[in-house]
Design an enzyme around this catalytic site. Structure first.
Site, PDB file in Angstrom:
ATOM      1  N   GLU A 142       0.825  -1.210   0.000  1.00 53.24           N
ATOM      2  CA  GLU A 142       0.000   0.000   0.000  1.00 53.24           C
ATOM      3  C   GLU A 142       0.860   1.261   0.000  1.00 53.24           C
ATOM      4  O   GLU A 142       2.089   1.199   0.113  1.00 53.24           O
ATOM      5  CB  GLU A 142      -0.961  -0.043   1.193  1.00 53.24           C
ATOM      6  CG  GLU A 142      -1.911  -1.238   1.075  1.00 53.24           C
ATOM      7  CD  GLU A 142      -2.967  -1.309   2.153  1.00 53.24           C
ATOM      8  OE1 GLU A 142      -2.850  -0.598   3.181  1.00 53.24           O
ATOM      9  OE2 GLU A 142      -3.914  -2.105   1.960  1.00 53.24           O
ATOM     10  N   GLU A 160      -1.536 -10.084  -6.328  1.00 50.89           N
ATOM     11  CA  GLU A 160      -1.524 -10.798  -7.613  1.00 50.89           C
ATOM     12  C   GLU A 160      -0.653 -10.060  -8.631  1.00 50.89           C
ATOM     13  O   GLU A 160       0.149 -10.661  -9.350  1.00 50.89           O
ATOM     14  CB  GLU A 160      -2.945 -10.913  -8.184  1.00 50.89           C
ATOM     15  CG  GLU A 160      -3.912 -11.671  -7.306  1.00 50.89           C
ATOM     16  CD  GLU A 160      -4.684 -10.758  -6.365  1.00 50.89           C
ATOM     17  OE1 GLU A 160      -4.062  -9.889  -5.717  1.00 50.89           O
ATOM     18  OE2 GLU A 160      -5.909 -10.922  -6.257  1.00 50.89           O
ATOM     19  N   CYS A 163      -6.783  -6.864 -11.249  1.00 53.83           N
ATOM     20  CA  CYS A 163      -5.927  -8.068 -11.284  1.00 53.83           C
ATOM     21  C   CYS A 163      -6.476  -9.103 -12.258  1.00 53.83           C
ATOM     22  O   CYS A 163      -5.716  -9.779 -12.959  1.00 53.83           O
ATOM     23  CB  CYS A 163      -5.785  -8.658  -9.885  1.00 53.83           C
ATOM     24  SG  CYS A 163      -4.763  -7.637  -8.809  1.00 53.83           S
TER      25      CYS A 163
END
Ligand code: THU
Length: 139
Positions: free
Chosen positions: A47, A58, A96
């Site tokens: 983050e 991912e 993703c």
């Protein structure tokens, strides 16, 4: 995939939870991406105080592999939970799924969602991203 390989992917993804950098959501996600060459590429979510630069587990795994010249994949295991506690499946976000669509055959690429080695479910990319837009659409 045989049982042993599935368990290895789940254990590898789960080990990644320790590396998640999640000071804002506290939601840890780990991924283990199986390349067709047999290598497993790992990823965690990372983050950022600016929020939008945050990267999912991912995509971390995909980008690690692609940056090393690997572009063919057969499966990915994703696990995640608040404070790293796995109580339910953590399905891949839309972004993703789209990255998977870029490098993977939606008919065969498998997504393993798990809470532990005894509780998992396997989906094909086409199931979680129906009518996906991919490289073929630009040909
Ligand atoms: N997250 C992932 O790593 N993968 C997903 O597919 C869904 C969401 C992360 C992003 C963010 O760090 C946290 O989970 C909460 O959204």
């Amino acid at each position: 995939m045989d049982q042993k390989l599935i368990e290895t992917l789940i254990e590898t993804a789960t080990a990644q939870l320790a590396f998640s950098y999640v000071p804002y959501s506290h939601f840890h996600v780990g991924a283990a991406l199986l390349a067709k060459n047999g290598e497993i590429y790992t990823g965690c979510n990372i983050e950022n105080a600016g929020y939008t630069p945050s990267n999912c587990a991912e995509r971390t795994a995909f980008f690690k592999a692609v940056s090393e010249g690997v572009r063919e994949f057969s499966a990915i295991c994703v696990v995640g939970g608040k404070d790293g506690v796995l109580t339910e499946f953590a399905p891949p976000c839309g972004v993703c799924r789209q990255v998977m669509m870029e490098f993977c055959d939606p008919e065969t690429f498998e997504i393993v969602l798990a809470t532990d080695t005894e509780h998992y479910q396997i989906f094909k990319l086409k199931e979680i991203l129906p009518m996906g837009f991919g490289p073929g659409n630009l040909e």
